[in-house]
Design an enzyme around this catalytic site. Structure first.
Site, PDB file in Angstrom:
ATOM      1  N   SER A   1     103.244  37.497  99.818  1.00 47.10           N
ATOM      2  CA  SER A   1     102.066  38.327  99.641  1.00 47.10           C
ATOM      3  C   SER A   1     102.491  39.711  99.123  1.00 47.10           C
ATOM      4  O   SER A   1     103.128  39.808  98.077  1.00 47.10           O
ATOM      5  CB  SER A   1     101.280  38.408 100.953  1.00 47.10           C
ATOM      6  OG  SER A   1      99.977  38.870 100.743  1.00 47.10           O
TER       7      SER A   1
ATOM      8  N   ASP B   1      95.560  28.157  98.487  1.00 49.34           N
ATOM      9  CA  ASP B   1      95.463  29.623  98.540  1.00 49.34           C
ATOM     10  C   ASP B   1      94.356  30.117  97.613  1.00 49.34           C
ATOM     11  O   ASP B   1      94.480  30.046  96.387  1.00 49.34           O
ATOM     12  CB  ASP B   1      96.804  30.241  98.142  1.00 49.34           C
ATOM     13  CG  ASP B   1      96.897  31.723  98.499  1.00 49.34           C
ATOM     14  OD1 ASP B   1      95.848  32.356  98.719  1.00 49.34           O
ATOM     15  OD2 ASP B   1      98.027  32.237  98.552  1.00 49.34           O
TER      16      ASP B   1
ATOM     17  N   HIS C   1      96.002  31.086 102.251  1.00 51.38           N
ATOM     18  CA  HIS C   1      97.061  32.073 102.048  1.00 51.38           C
ATOM     19  C   HIS C   1      98.010  32.162 103.239  1.00 51.38           C
ATOM     20  O   HIS C   1      99.215  32.375 103.077  1.00 51.38           O
ATOM     21  CB  HIS C   1      96.428  33.438 101.784  1.00 51.38           C
ATOM     22  CG  HIS C   1      97.400  34.512 101.406  1.00 51.38           C
ATOM     23  ND1 HIS C   1      98.205  34.439 100.290  1.00 51.38           N
ATOM     24  CD2 HIS C   1      97.713  35.692 102.005  1.00 51.38           C
ATOM     25  CE1 HIS C   1      98.956  35.518 100.211  1.00 51.38           C
ATOM     26  NE2 HIS C   1      98.689  36.288 101.234  1.00 51.38           N
TER      27      HIS C   1
END
Length: 281
Positions: free
Chosen positions: A55, A221, A254
């Site tokens: 991320s 995601d 995610h």
């Protein structure tokens, strides 16, 4: 602040030791990497075996490879992007505005407020917005469906579904451990992330990367869709940099890189083992 310096840190110059608050500058992912590189230098670490991150951490991984190619032997970028997309910026903006519109934010200068009188409501809403993006529709549906907290025998505006209670829980949980101004700074840094900025374009920026790179995406995601990781992998591969793409097959969205550790760990372990063997000691 849980980093070296943040809005809650004391300003030794401008505020006589009082917290920076609203005077804390906007920082970028590149600023973070410069700080990390300085710390590594102080520790005597000339070169990392690998820089690994997911991320926002993955954004830093890419900048390490671009800014300090001679100081990394390999890179592992997970569930990240070369640049924040319009939708990612939209999510970040909505969260920041939730904090800004909390009257207890006080323009960012709330550190002198009594306990419980800070912008906790705004930060909780910001976290709730973000939490929606971390999981997939399948996960929300399977876990909560249309289950209710409050009976729907008679309707009112504030009857809650179970998914709403889940979001409220995560909002309150973050408030207990995080600073609202730091949240603003970090999400803004993510929105500003663009490895191509000032470097002539994406291809030119990634041409600076010379280290073998493992790029991981997550099948479900919705926040950082796999096309963003494939883009990084494709550019690196096409320019001749050793790059591998691995897709984590998971329903968790995610957050899968925090949940499906067997898949992430297996790919990471194999890659790092190959890197370790690839260069004479």
């Amino acid at each position: 602040c849980q980093g070296t310096t943040g809005p809650a840190s004391g300003d030794p110059v401008g505020a006589g030791g009082r917290p920076y608050g609203s005077s804390f500058p906007v920082v970028s992912i590149r600023d973070m990497v410069r700080t990390q590189a300085a710390v590594a230098g102080e520790l005597g670490i000339a070169r990392w075996l690998s820089v690994v991150g997911a991320s926002m951490g993955g954004m830093q991984v890419l900048e390490w490879g671009i800014m300090f190619p001679e100081r990394v032997r390999s890179l592992v970028a997970i569930a990240t992007a070369a640049a924040a997309s319009a939708q990612q910026i939209a999510y970040g903006s909505a969260g920041r505005n939730a904090i800004r519109l909390d009257p207890r934010w006080r323009g960012g200068d709330y550190y002198g407020a009594d306990a419980g009188d800070g912008p906790s409501q705004g930060l909780a809403v910001a976290r709730s917005i973000a939490q929606i993006t971390y999981r997939s529709d399948d996960v929300f549906t399977d876990r909560f469906g249309r289950e209710v907290v409050d009976s729907l025998d008679r309707f009112s505006l504030w009857q809650r579904f179970q998914v709403e209670r889940y979001l409220e829980y995560h909002g309150v949980k973050l408030v207990r451990r995080f600073d609202a101004n730091s949240y603003l700074c970090l999400t803004k840094a993510m929105d500003l992330h663009d490895v191509a900025r000032g470097r002539g374009g994406l291809e030119e920026a990634l041409a600076r990367v010379s280290a073998p790179t493992l790029v991981m995406g997550i099948s479900s995601d919705a926040l950082y869709p796999v096309y963003q990781q494939c883009q990084v992998h494709d550019v690196l591969r096409d320019q001749g940099t050793a790059s591998e793409y691995v897709e984590i097959d998971s329903p968790h969205g995610h957050d899968a890189f925090l949940i499906d550790l067997d898949q992430v760990g297996s790919a990471l372990s194999r890659f790092l083992s190959d890197v370790d063997k690839s260069e004479p000691r």
